[in-house]
Design a protein around this motif. Structure first.
Motif, PDB file in Angstrom:
ATOM      1  N   LYS A   1      -8.317   9.248  -1.684  1.00  0.00           N
ATOM      2  CA  LYS A   1      -8.596   8.133  -2.602  1.00  0.00           C
ATOM      3  C   LYS A   1      -8.270   6.798  -1.945  1.00  0.00           C
ATOM      4  O   LYS A   1      -9.005   5.818  -2.088  1.00  0.00           O
ATOM      5  CB  LYS A   1      -7.760   8.279  -3.877  1.00  0.00           C
ATOM      6  CG  LYS A   1      -8.232   9.344  -4.835  1.00  0.00           C
ATOM      7  CD  LYS A   1      -7.320   9.348  -6.064  1.00  0.00           C
ATOM      8  CE  LYS A   1      -7.570  10.548  -6.950  1.00  0.00           C
ATOM      9  NZ  LYS A   1      -6.611  10.607  -8.077  1.00  0.00           N
ATOM     10  N   LEU A   2      -7.133   6.770  -1.238  1.00  0.00           N
ATOM     11  CA  LEU A   2      -6.663   5.525  -0.610  1.00  0.00           C
ATOM     12  C   LEU A   2      -7.670   4.996   0.411  1.00  0.00           C
ATOM     13  O   LEU A   2      -7.915   3.784   0.487  1.00  0.00           O
ATOM     14  CB  LEU A   2      -5.313   5.784   0.069  1.00  0.00           C
ATOM     15  CG  LEU A   2      -4.657   4.598   0.800  1.00  0.00           C
ATOM     16  CD1 LEU A   2      -4.290   3.510  -0.189  1.00  0.00           C
ATOM     17  CD2 LEU A   2      -3.431   5.063   1.568  1.00  0.00           C
TER      18      LEU A   2
ATOM     19  N   GLN B   1       2.571   1.698  -3.496  1.00  0.00           N
ATOM     20  CA  GLN B   1       1.634   2.150  -4.516  1.00  0.00           C
ATOM     21  C   GLN B   1       1.212   3.600  -4.281  1.00  0.00           C
ATOM     22  O   GLN B   1       1.085   4.388  -5.227  1.00  0.00           O
ATOM     23  CB  GLN B   1       0.390   1.240  -4.529  1.00  0.00           C
ATOM     24  CG  GLN B   1      -0.609   1.552  -5.638  1.00  0.00           C
ATOM     25  CD  GLN B   1       0.000   1.373  -7.028  1.00  0.00           C
ATOM     26  OE1 GLN B   1       0.681   0.375  -7.299  1.00  0.00           O
ATOM     27  NE2 GLN B   1      -0.217   2.346  -7.916  1.00  0.00           N
ATOM     28  N   PHE B   2       1.031   3.957  -2.995  1.00  0.00           N
ATOM     29  CA  PHE B   2       0.626   5.324  -2.653  1.00  0.00           C
ATOM     30  C   PHE B   2       1.690   6.328  -3.116  1.00  0.00           C
ATOM     31  O   PHE B   2       1.372   7.341  -3.741  1.00  0.00           O
ATOM     32  CB  PHE B   2       0.418   5.443  -1.139  1.00  0.00           C
ATOM     33  CG  PHE B   2       0.145   6.849  -0.672  1.00  0.00           C
ATOM     34  CD1 PHE B   2      -1.120   7.399  -0.818  1.00  0.00           C
ATOM     35  CD2 PHE B   2       1.146   7.617  -0.096  1.00  0.00           C
ATOM     36  CE1 PHE B   2      -1.370   8.702  -0.402  1.00  0.00           C
ATOM     37  CE2 PHE B   2       0.906   8.912   0.324  1.00  0.00           C
ATOM     38  CZ  PHE B   2      -0.357   9.454   0.173  1.00  0.00           C
TER      39      PHE B   2
ATOM     40  N   LYS C   1      -8.646  -0.610   3.859  1.00  0.00           N
ATOM     41  CA  LYS C   1      -9.507  -0.437   2.681  1.00  0.00           C
ATOM     42  C   LYS C   1      -8.794  -0.918   1.425  1.00  0.00           C
ATOM     43  O   LYS C   1      -9.375  -1.607   0.577  1.00  0.00           O
ATOM     44  CB  LYS C   1      -9.908   1.037   2.550  1.00  0.00           C
ATOM     45  CG  LYS C   1     -10.538   1.434   1.216  1.00  0.00           C
ATOM     46  CD  LYS C   1     -11.858   0.691   0.963  1.00  0.00           C
ATOM     47  CE  LYS C   1     -12.567   1.196  -0.275  1.00  0.00           C
ATOM     48  NZ  LYS C   1     -11.813   1.038  -1.518  1.00  0.00           N
ATOM     49  N   ALA C   2      -7.507  -0.560   1.296  1.00  0.00           N
ATOM     50  CA  ALA C   2      -6.747  -0.934   0.105  1.00  0.00           C
ATOM     51  C   ALA C   2      -6.564  -2.446  -0.004  1.00  0.00           C
ATOM     52  O   ALA C   2      -6.607  -3.015  -1.095  1.00  0.00           O
ATOM     53  CB  ALA C   2      -5.383  -0.241   0.123  1.00  0.00           C
TER      54      ALA C   2
ATOM     55  N   SER D   1      -4.430   1.163   5.526  1.00  0.00           N
ATOM     56  CA  SER D   1      -4.197  -0.092   4.795  1.00  0.00           C
ATOM     57  C   SER D   1      -5.445  -0.931   4.566  1.00  0.00           C
ATOM     58  O   SER D   1      -5.564  -1.586   3.530  1.00  0.00           O
ATOM     59  CB  SER D   1      -3.170  -0.944   5.550  1.00  0.00           C
ATOM     60  OG  SER D   1      -1.987  -0.245   5.785  1.00  0.00           O
TER      61      SER D   1
ATOM     62  N   VAL E   1       0.841  -1.206   0.000  1.00  0.00           N
ATOM     63  CA  VAL E   1       0.000   0.000   0.000  1.00  0.00           C
ATOM     64  C   VAL E   1       0.874   1.253   0.000  1.00  0.00           C
ATOM     65  O   VAL E   1       0.633   2.203  -0.750  1.00  0.00           O
ATOM     66  CB  VAL E   1      -0.948   0.012   1.222  1.00  0.00           C
ATOM     67  CG1 VAL E   1      -1.725   1.320   1.315  1.00  0.00           C
ATOM     68  CG2 VAL E   1      -1.920  -1.165   1.149  1.00  0.00           C
TER      69      VAL E   1
END
Length: 473
Positions: free
Chosen positions: A84-85, A50-51, A261-262, A259, A47
């Motif tokens: 968004k995350l 990618q973030f 939700k992702a 973390s 996560v």
């Protein structure tokens, strides 16, 4: 919450503020620090990676407006990507008609399921619903007694049975819910200290037996990566509808919130921000992103204020402020309302910029009780008009509440200053939020006034003792 992460982000933005423009080199450098900060906050490695990639892509090619610095542009970009995350917003509890709507809570032992069941019930009552709780945690000793006690506190019926058959209790509880005309059935299920087949088998059997309309996983935010791992495993077996993060007020890292939700793809519905039964909040990713970046959360502050302040009462207060007739009784009403809203410290942190200014400033909400004691020792005339409080009256007030005359004098002096400031703010002279922030900070100083006096008196006593020792020598 998120204190460590907020500090790290702010240091990154400060390092960019001196740059002339956003370049690939300084963005990469900033993202290395951001990734490090996220990993230290116990955010899932994939996560975090990618973030940082998403932020870097969004930052490149961004034109810096003349009125803005690169650091300010990066704050906006990071804020958008954090939103968004953790998003999108999905705080709605979906109700069925005819009822009852069955909400099943699952999770590991110790994550706060039972308390969350009561918090959720109290929340639903505030939304005009009639909930009932079903005590289906038949494994943990005293779990049933705890839920019954919590039910009594919020005046909610709790269904219990003396058996070890979780499926039977769940089925009979739903029947009782239908017979009683309840809108919502909240099912508190059993957990274990770790994920095992026995626990998963039991919650799966219960879910199949009563087919809940929504299944929420309750996660302890303080266990960080383990919360995300358990969320993924529960989701594989139960097909979750959402997550409730508990103990977020006690986690300075906050990695689970970023973390879960992702990793699971399931929205965070609610967050637990305290032990009391009203300490549950709807989860708004944009507001949480603002808090993480130290930008405050004015919307939540306003919502909390609206819950505590009656519109008519607020108008009366404003009139008194404008006329300069705001007295100690009115001040006490405001202090009590602030306690219900979570205390001075939590309120100040919701104001933009103020949370950063506070730093390690210790605002003890226990000072409110001491101030109440001083104010209750005053006569009605003194509470209404502090100008009447002379030196002899200060001594009398101090004797009545067990404080010192200096503490009384400090409270009166700071109150007068705050009242004058409030008069200016209510008349629009200082301008909106800036005035409000100044006022809150001044109220904070009132709460710390007693501590400062104590510290000064201690220093004086120490000096006197040292003087006596020298004389003896």
């Amino acid at each position: 919450m998120f204190d460590a992460l907020t500090q790290k982000f702010n240091s990154v933005f400060k390092s960019l503020s001196g740059k002339g423009k956003i370049t690939e080199a300084n963005v990469k450098e900033a993202m290395r620090e951001v990734r490090k900060a996220l990993l230290e906050a116990d955010v899932n490695y994939k996560v975090a990676k990618q973030f940082c990639k998403d932020v870097q892509e969004a930052a490149m090619g961004q034109e810096v407006v003349k009125s803005l610095h690169p650091g300010q542009v990066m704050v906006k970009i990071v804020n958008d990507e954090l939103t968004k995350l953790m998003g999108p917003v999905d705080t709605q509890v979906y109700f069925v008609s005819p009822g009852p709507t069955i909400i099943m809570l699952a999770g590991l032992q110790g994550c706060g399921k039972t308390t969350t069941a009561a918090k959720l019930a109290k929340y639903l009552i505030s939304k005009g619903k009639k909930p009932m709780m079903i005590a289906d945690d038949l494994q943990r000793p005293a779990a049933i007694d705890q839920l019954v006690t919590l039910g009594e506190q919020i005046d909610v019926e709790v269904y219990t049975e003396d058996t070890k058959d979780a499926v039977r209790v769940a089925k009979n509880g739903i029947k009782r819910c239908k017979q009683g005309g309840y809108d919502v059935a909240i099912l508190d299920t059993a957990g274990r200290l770790h994920i095992d087949e026995e626990m998963m088998g039991e919650v799966s059997d219960v879910a199949k037996a009563v087919t809940p309309h929504q299944i929420y996983l309750v996660c302890d935010a303080m266990i960080g990566q383990d919360a995300v791992t358990s969320a993924k495993e529960f989701n594989d077996r139960l097909e979750l509808d959402g997550v409730i993060l508990t103990k977020l007020d006690g986690d300075a890292r906050g990695g689970a919130a970023l973390s879960v939700k992702a990793v699971t793809g399931k929205p965070i519905k609610f967050i637990g921000v305290g032990e009391k039964l009203d300490k549950i909040e709807e989860f708004h990713p944009d507001r949480m992103a603002s808090r993480i970046l130290g930008m405050g959360d004015v919307v939540t502050l306003v919502e909390k204020a609206q819950e505590q302040y009656d519109e008519e009462e607020a108008k009366k207060m404003q009139t008194k402020m404008q006329k300069g007739t705001f007295g100690f009784d009115d001040f006490l009403k405001q202090m009590k309302a602030m306690k219900k809203m979570g205390g001075m410290s939590s309120m100040l942190k919701l104001l933009p910029g103020v949370g950063q200014q506070l730093g390690n400033m210790d605002i003890d909400d226990g000072e409110i009780g001491k101030m109440e004691g001083i104010i209750h020792s005053m006569t009605e005339e003194e509470r209404r008009d502090p100008e009447t409080i002379s030196a002899s009256r200060r001594r009398r007030i101090a004797r009545g509440c067990g404080r010192t005359p200096n503490e009384v004098a400090s409270l009166v002096k700071t109150f007068k200053r705050s009242r004058d400031m409030m008069k200016v703010v209510s008349s629009g002279g200082m301008g909106g939020l800036k005035g409000l922030m100044s006022g809150r900070m001044d109220m904070a100083s009132m709460m710390q006034g007693g501590k400062k006096i104590k510290q000064r008196s201690k220093r004086k006593k120490t000096i006197r003792r040292r003087g006596k020792i020298k004389k003896r020598r």
